[in-house]
Design a protein around this motif. Structure first.
Motif, mmCIF file in Angstrom:
data_model
loop_
_atom_site.group_PDB
_atom_site.id
_atom_site.type_symbol
_atom_site.label_atom_id
_atom_site.label_comp_id
_atom_site.label_asym_id
_atom_site.label_seq_id
_atom_site.Cartn_x
_atom_site.Cartn_y
_atom_site.Cartn_z
ATOM 1 N N ILE A 6 0.808 -1.270 -0.165
ATOM 2 C CA ILE A 6 0.006 -0.158 -0.052
ATOM 3 C C ILE A 6 0.938 1.136 0.015
ATOM 4 C CG2 ILE A 6 -1.709 1.414 1.279
ATOM 5 C CD1 ILE A 6 -2.820 -1.574 2.098
ATOM 6 N N GLY A 7 1.690 1.257 0.683
ATOM 7 C CA GLY A 7 2.795 2.437 0.788
ATOM 8 C C GLY A 7 3.682 2.339 -0.337
ATOM 9 N N TRP A 8 3.946 1.474 -1.180
ATOM 10 C CA TRP A 8 4.385 1.656 -2.470
ATOM 11 C C TRP A 8 3.698 2.133 -3.540
ATOM 12 C CZ3 TRP A 8 9.427 1.799 -4.249
ATOM 13 C CH2 TRP A 8 9.432 1.615 -5.553
ATOM 14 N N ILE A 9 2.360 1.829 -3.546
ATOM 15 C CA ILE A 9 1.383 2.108 -4.419
ATOM 16 C C ILE A 9 1.192 3.607 -4.243
ATOM 17 C CG2 ILE A 9 -0.895 2.069 -5.278
ATOM 18 C CD1 ILE A 9 0.696 -0.036 -6.639
ATOM 19 N N PHE A 10 1.075 4.195 -2.966
ATOM 20 C CA PHE A 10 0.892 5.572 -2.840
ATOM 21 C C PHE A 10 2.058 6.383 -3.088
ATOM 22 C CE2 PHE A 10 1.472 9.131 0.393
ATOM 23 C CZ PHE A 10 0.206 9.665 0.064
ATOM 24 N N VAL A 11 3.395 5.899 -3.180
ATOM 25 C CA VAL A 11 4.346 6.718 -3.463
ATOM 26 C C VAL A 11 4.283 6.642 -5.005
ATOM 27 C CG1 VAL A 11 6.676 6.812 -3.636
ATOM 28 C CG2 VAL A 11 5.727 6.155 -1.479
ATOM 29 N N VAL A 12 3.943 5.641 -5.554
ATOM 30 C CA VAL A 12 4.103 5.644 -7.081
ATOM 31 C C VAL A 12 2.554 6.635 -7.625
ATOM 32 C CG1 VAL A 12 3.678 4.048 -9.110
ATOM 33 C CG2 VAL A 12 4.969 3.344 -7.445
ATOM 34 N N VAL A 13 1.723 6.413 -7.052
ATOM 35 C CA VAL A 13 0.468 7.320 -7.465
ATOM 36 C C VAL A 13 0.902 9.010 -7.291
ATOM 37 C CG1 VAL A 13 -1.779 8.245 -6.679
ATOM 38 C CG2 VAL A 13 -1.284 5.771 -7.111
ATOM 39 N N LEU A 14 1.673 9.267 -6.316
ATOM 40 C CA LEU A 14 2.213 10.583 -6.089
ATOM 41 C C LEU A 14 3.236 10.922 -7.185
ATOM 42 C CD1 LEU A 14 2.484 10.786 -2.197
ATOM 43 C CD2 LEU A 14 0.803 11.781 -3.860
ATOM 44 N N MET A 15 4.191 10.003 -7.492
ATOM 45 C CA MET A 15 4.980 10.001 -8.602
ATOM 46 C C MET A 15 3.990 10.538 -10.110
ATOM 47 S SD MET A 15 7.767 7.407 -7.515
ATOM 48 C CE MET A 15 8.535 7.340 -9.244
ATOM 49 N N LEU A 36 5.239 0.885 -14.755
ATOM 50 C CA LEU A 36 6.730 0.584 -14.877
ATOM 51 C C LEU A 36 7.406 0.655 -13.201
ATOM 52 C CD1 LEU A 36 8.078 2.193 -18.270
ATOM 53 C CD2 LEU A 36 7.222 -0.265 -17.498
ATOM 54 N N TYR A 37 6.608 1.486 -12.628
ATOM 55 C CA TYR A 37 7.153 1.720 -11.103
ATOM 56 C C TYR A 37 6.006 0.863 -10.228
ATOM 57 C CZ TYR A 37 10.750 5.048 -12.460
ATOM 58 O OH TYR A 37 12.055 5.660 -12.732
ATOM 59 N N GLY A 38 5.066 0.898 -10.572
ATOM 60 C CA GLY A 38 4.161 0.331 -9.791
ATOM 61 C C GLY A 38 3.419 -1.162 -9.957
ATOM 62 N N ALA A 39 2.867 -1.271 -11.028
ATOM 63 C CA ALA A 39 2.491 -2.563 -11.054
ATOM 64 C C ALA A 39 3.448 -3.644 -11.551
ATOM 65 C CB ALA A 39 1.272 -2.573 -12.459
ATOM 66 N N LEU A 40 4.293 -3.522 -12.564
ATOM 67 C CA LEU A 40 5.361 -4.444 -12.996
ATOM 68 C C LEU A 40 6.077 -4.939 -11.680
ATOM 69 C CD1 LEU A 40 6.087 -3.661 -16.596
ATOM 70 C CD2 LEU A 40 4.849 -5.424 -15.623
ATOM 71 N N PRO A 41 6.748 -4.049 -11.041
ATOM 72 C CA PRO A 41 7.500 -4.561 -10.123
ATOM 73 C C PRO A 41 6.742 -5.143 -8.635
ATOM 74 C CG PRO A 41 7.996 -2.401 -10.259
ATOM 75 C CD PRO A 41 6.852 -2.587 -11.030
ATOM 76 N N LEU A 42 5.493 -4.652 -8.375
ATOM 77 C CA LEU A 42 5.003 -5.238 -7.205
ATOM 78 C C LEU A 42 4.313 -6.472 -7.394
ATOM 79 C CD1 LEU A 42 4.188 -3.981 -4.591
ATOM 80 C CD2 LEU A 42 2.046 -3.013 -5.255
ATOM 81 N N VAL A 43 3.678 -6.828 -8.816
ATOM 82 C CA VAL A 43 2.988 -8.186 -8.865
ATOM 83 C C VAL A 43 4.022 -9.441 -8.449
ATOM 84 C CG1 VAL A 43 2.185 -9.638 -10.745
ATOM 85 C CG2 VAL A 43 1.315 -7.164 -10.449
ATOM 86 N N PRO A 44 5.066 -9.500 -9.129
ATOM 87 C CA PRO A 44 5.994 -10.796 -8.918
ATOM 88 C C PRO A 44 6.357 -10.587 -7.627
ATOM 89 C CG PRO A 44 7.052 -9.155 -10.460
ATOM 90 C CD PRO A 44 5.801 -8.525 -10.230
ATOM 91 N N VAL A 45 6.549 -9.467 -6.874
ATOM 92 C CA VAL A 45 6.953 -9.642 -5.609
ATOM 93 C C VAL A 45 5.797 -9.994 -4.673
ATOM 94 C CG1 VAL A 45 7.578 -8.016 -3.284
ATOM 95 C CG2 VAL A 45 8.716 -7.932 -5.673
ATOM 96 N N LEU A 46 4.654 -9.376 -4.846
ATOM 97 C CA LEU A 46 3.558 -10.088 -3.914
ATOM 98 C C LEU A 46 3.205 -11.644 -4.224
ATOM 99 C CD1 LEU A 46 0.914 -7.026 -4.120
ATOM 100 C CD2 LEU A 46 2.255 -7.821 -2.294
ATOM 101 N N TYR A 47 3.639 -12.095 -5.329
ATOM 102 C CA TYR A 47 3.005 -13.622 -5.782
ATOM 103 C C TYR A 47 4.188 -14.204 -5.048
ATOM 104 C CZ TYR A 47 2.854 -17.736 -8.350
ATOM 105 O OH TYR A 47 2.605 -18.833 -8.737
ATOM 106 N N ILE A 48 5.310 -13.806 -5.036
ATOM 107 C CA ILE A 48 6.611 -14.605 -4.137
ATOM 108 C C ILE A 48 6.210 -14.488 -2.809
ATOM 109 C CG2 ILE A 48 9.131 -14.577 -3.842
ATOM 110 C CD1 ILE A 48 9.438 -13.631 -6.778
ATOM 111 N N LEU A 49 6.040 -13.137 -2.317
ATOM 112 C CA LEU A 49 5.807 -13.382 -0.892
ATOM 113 C C LEU A 49 4.422 -14.045 -0.325
ATOM 114 C CD1 LEU A 49 6.971 -9.640 -0.180
ATOM 115 C CD2 LEU A 49 8.208 -11.827 0.255
ATOM 116 N N GLY A 50 3.577 -14.354 -1.395
ATOM 117 C CA GLY A 50 2.163 -14.941 -0.931
ATOM 118 C C GLY A 50 2.396 -16.421 -1.260
ATOM 119 N N THR A 51 3.436 -16.913 -1.674
ATOM 120 C CA THR A 51 3.718 -18.388 -1.858
ATOM 121 C C THR A 51 3.586 -19.338 -0.494
ATOM 122 O OG1 THR A 51 5.154 -18.080 -3.810
ATOM 123 C CG2 THR A 51 5.336 -20.332 -2.476
ATOM 124 N N PRO A 52 4.015 -18.884 0.567
ATOM 125 C CA PRO A 52 3.795 -19.630 1.681
ATOM 126 C C PRO A 52 2.325 -19.851 2.259
ATOM 127 C CG PRO A 52 5.646 -18.272 2.181
ATOM 128 C CD PRO A 52 5.079 -17.892 0.861
#
Length: 94
Positions: A6-15, A36-52
């Motif tokens: 949420i914080g990352w998306i907030f910063v990207v929206v402000l950018m 390029l700063y919001g969706a593309l980096p965030l999707v794989p990170v959330l997918y990997i962190l959601g694996t457990p």
């Protein structure tokens, strides 16, 4: 972890807003900033962190299926035997 996303998306929206409202900026630049700063980096990170969590859910479902199948008096396949053989509205030939 959701608070970081949420914080990352907030910063990207402000950018993106700064890009769109800047005299040298454009809406197209703001769109690509979001992409390029919001969706593309965030999707794989959330997918990997959601694996457990997905793995734990899958294991819980498997254990639940095994416990239902191993219950005393329960036969395997009874749910399939009780279900109709067809799913369409057409009646089978008698």
């Amino acid at each position: 972890m959701p608070i970081v996303a949420i914080g990352w998306i907030f910063v990207v929206v402000l950018m993106a807003a700064a890009e769109a409202l800047s005299p040298q900026g454009s809406l197209l630049g703001a769109f690509f900033t979001l992409l390029l700063y919001g969706a593309l980096p965030l999707v794989p990170v959330l997918y990997i962190l959601g694996t457990p969590a997905r793995r734990a859910l899958r294991r819980a479902r498997e254990q639940m299926a095994e416990s239902v199948g191993a219950a005393p008096g329960a036969e395997s396949g009874t749910a399939q035997a009780d279900a109709p053989a067809h799913r369409s509205g057409a009646q089978p030939d008698a």
